[in-house]
Design a protein around this motif. Structure first.
Motif, mmCIF file in Angstrom:
data_model
loop_
_atom_site.group_PDB
_atom_site.id
_atom_site.type_symbol
_atom_site.label_atom_id
_atom_site.label_comp_id
_atom_site.label_asym_id
_atom_site.label_seq_id
_atom_site.Cartn_x
_atom_site.Cartn_y
_atom_site.Cartn_z
ATOM 1 N N LEU B 61 0.867 -1.185 0.000
ATOM 2 C CA LEU B 61 0.000 0.000 0.000
ATOM 3 C C LEU B 61 0.901 1.232 0.000
ATOM 4 O O LEU B 61 1.699 1.420 0.922
ATOM 5 C CB LEU B 61 -0.906 0.028 1.240
ATOM 6 C CG LEU B 61 -1.885 -1.125 1.419
ATOM 7 C CD1 LEU B 61 -2.703 -0.929 2.698
ATOM 8 C CD2 LEU B 61 -2.813 -1.247 0.211
ATOM 9 N N ILE B 62 0.782 2.038 -1.043
ATOM 10 C CA ILE B 62 1.675 3.186 -1.227
ATOM 11 C C ILE B 62 0.929 4.463 -0.834
ATOM 12 O O ILE B 62 -0.163 4.726 -1.348
ATOM 13 C CB ILE B 62 2.098 3.319 -2.708
ATOM 14 C CG1 ILE B 62 2.637 1.992 -3.246
ATOM 15 C CG2 ILE B 62 3.091 4.471 -2.895
ATOM 16 C CD1 ILE B 62 4.001 1.659 -2.789
ATOM 17 N N ILE B 63 1.512 5.255 0.047
ATOM 18 C CA ILE B 63 0.884 6.517 0.481
ATOM 19 C C ILE B 63 1.874 7.656 0.297
ATOM 20 O O ILE B 63 2.984 7.618 0.816
ATOM 21 C CB ILE B 63 0.431 6.428 1.942
ATOM 22 C CG1 ILE B 63 -0.545 5.260 2.109
ATOM 23 C CG2 ILE B 63 -0.249 7.729 2.388
ATOM 24 C CD1 ILE B 63 -0.244 4.414 3.296
ATOM 25 N N ARG B 64 1.455 8.687 -0.439
ATOM 26 C CA ARG B 64 2.244 9.919 -0.614
ATOM 27 C C ARG B 64 1.740 10.967 0.376
ATOM 28 O O ARG B 64 0.631 10.866 0.870
ATOM 29 C CB ARG B 64 2.083 10.474 -2.028
ATOM 30 C CG ARG B 64 0.695 11.061 -2.300
ATOM 31 C CD ARG B 64 0.662 11.931 -3.558
ATOM 32 N NE ARG B 64 -0.701 12.371 -3.847
ATOM 33 C CZ ARG B 64 -1.215 13.531 -3.429
ATOM 34 N NH1 ARG B 64 -0.505 14.362 -2.699
ATOM 35 N NH2 ARG B 64 -2.470 13.867 -3.735
#
Lengths: 201, 201
Positions: B61-64
């Motif tokens: 899960l990629i969060i910026r």
């Protein structure tokens, strides 16, 4: 009862008016006379030390900042459709709220204030910020209908007004076809409301 | 496993390092070579189209965005102490996340980047934004120990690093005694970590 401290030409206020309308919540409008400097008077600074609109008063609970008001309304009145319980979509929404608070505010919104009301700004910096954020959002919406997940969220509501008002800042929003298609989806939502100067189909 | 795409001198990255440490969560650091332009390469733009750090990868899960990562970690791992279930404190936290994304980023953080790395900015505008936000926060902390409610929240974590790094931007943080007292409370939290250039007691 909900009272919105409002200015009709503010896109930040429109975020709140739009969500209140989509949620079908009754509310009172209390106009704040920005030209007369009411936002810098003691009564308004008590509500919001930043001297800005919108501010929401829900039976005495005072909330400043347009993004924060969206969070409040979504969580308190919106149900899981508007405020997911899972950390990942919440974080994706939060990322777009940051984009609304920073790049959208300092790009398209700032250019509009400059063109419409004559505020002095660094137009080159604002133009660069606007081009970057519009390009990123257009590309993002190439692959999905809404900014987060597969239905409208407060991410869309937070980002929408100043993009739909971008032509007032001299920006050619027609160059971003995926943003235009997203505008059309937003305009088709039951309860949608517009404001003066906003993009129309 | 959690991986943080990081740059040691970034205050935005430090927000995440600090919360990870306060929550006692193990994580890997993946340094992004900003001087070499790695943030503008295709691999990083895939993770974050804005070309910025931090980015979090939690098992894919990629969060910026630093504020969004704080929301994610608080909600997923923090329990109710870090992510209240009530709409009003959540909205107050969201308001300070907006302040972190806008005024803190465009005031103290921008001045620091200018003084430390030579980035060209509108120093008058950044100085004005910094003075305003520092004054408001100092006044707010006159009446309460933490930005929201009566315990530390991600509002504090989001606002803290660039205030504690403000001396690197030429700002006299000593003029704000309530902010200094709040720094001391933050530094006393179990698991607190610092970074180079940060205010120290």
């Amino acid at each position: 009862m909900i009272t919105l401290y409002d200015m009709p030409l503010s896109g930040n206020c429109h975020k709140v008016r739009l969500l209140l309308s989509l949620l079908d919540l009754p509310y009172l409008i209390q106009a704040v006379d920005l030209r007369g400097g009411e936002q810098r008077g003691p009564a308004h600074l008590q509500r919001n030390p930043f001297g800005q609109v919108p501010v929401l008063d829900d039976d005495g609970l005072i909330i400043r900042d347009s993004q924060a008001i969206l969070v409040y309304l979504a969580k308190r009145y919106g149900g899981e459709q508007w405020w997911p319980d899972d950390a990942y979509p919440l974080a994706q929404i939060a990322a777009w709220l940051s984009t609304a608070a920073n790049e959208v505010a300092n790009g398209p919104a700032k250019l509009r204030v400059h063109h419409k009301f004559g505020s002095p700004i660094d137009t080159a910096a604002a133009g660069q910020t606007a081009d970057k954020v519009l390009g990123i959002i257009d590309h993002h919406l190439q692959r999905q209908d809404w900014l987060v997940g597969d239905s409208v969220s407060i991410a869309d509501i937070a980002v929408y007004p100043y993009l739909a008002l971008a032509p007032e800042g001299g920006l050619d929003i027609g160059a971003f076809p995926n943003i235009i298609a997203w505008f059309q989806r937003i305009c088709a939502l039951p309860g949608y409301v517009t404001m003066p100067g906003m993009w129309q189909a």
